[in-house]
Design a protein around this motif. Sequence first.
Motif, PDB file in Angstrom:
ATOM      1  N   LYS A   1     -14.884   0.103   3.775  1.00 32.15           N
ATOM      2  CA  LYS A   1     -15.462  -0.917   4.624  1.00 32.15           C
ATOM      3  C   LYS A   1     -16.520  -1.249   3.634  1.00 32.15           C
ATOM      4  CE  LYS A   1     -13.934   0.218   9.074  1.00 32.15           C
ATOM      5  NZ  LYS A   1     -12.835  -0.262   9.250  1.00 32.15           N
TER       6      LYS A   1
ATOM      7  N   GLU B   1      -8.655   1.414   4.426  1.00 29.54           N
ATOM      8  CA  GLU B   1      -9.451   0.532   3.475  1.00 29.54           C
ATOM      9  C   GLU B   1     -11.113   1.030   3.655  1.00 29.54           C
ATOM     10  OE1 GLU B   1      -8.598  -3.334   3.692  1.00 29.54           O
ATOM     11  OE2 GLU B   1      -6.352  -2.916   4.219  1.00 29.54           O
TER      12      GLU B   1
ATOM     13  N   SER C   1      -1.704   6.371   5.463  1.00 32.97           N
ATOM     14  CA  SER C   1      -2.275   5.631   4.300  1.00 32.97           C
ATOM     15  C   SER C   1      -3.968   5.854   4.147  1.00 32.97           C
ATOM     16  CB  SER C   1      -2.032   4.201   4.041  1.00 32.97           C
ATOM     17  OG  SER C   1      -2.690   3.227   4.852  1.00 32.97           O
TER      18      SER C   1
ATOM     19  N   SER D   1       0.909  -1.117  -0.051  1.00 33.78           N
ATOM     20  CA  SER D   1      -0.036  -0.003   0.069  1.00 33.78           C
ATOM     21  C   SER D   1       0.929   1.067  -0.015  1.00 33.78           C
ATOM     22  CB  SER D   1      -0.856  -0.072   1.033  1.00 33.78           C
ATOM     23  OG  SER D   1      -0.178   0.184   2.376  1.00 33.78           O
TER      24      SER D   1
END
Length: 87
Positions: free
Chosen positions: A84, A82, A79, A33
């Motif tokens: 969900k 993510e 970062s 990532s």
Amino acid sequence: MIGTYSYRVHGAGCFFTSHNGTEIDVDFAADRSEIFDLWRLRCYGRSLPQPHDPTDQDLRSAVESLKPLLADVRPGWFSVAEAKASA
């Protein structure tokens, strides 16, 4: 060249430069990532067509305000969080 960006891979990541001189530098985490720190954000701001040079406190505040969208990777490194999955 990717679109209007040229790039250069470096030891831990990749440095992108747009046709107008805007620079984006990211490193890669173990999971591949993209991660960044406040220094990279400052460099990005300074490279904009209308440069912006925020203070460390401004950068920290901005990152904190984006915490739902950003994840802490390790101290001082972030970062994009993510997404969900919807239930």
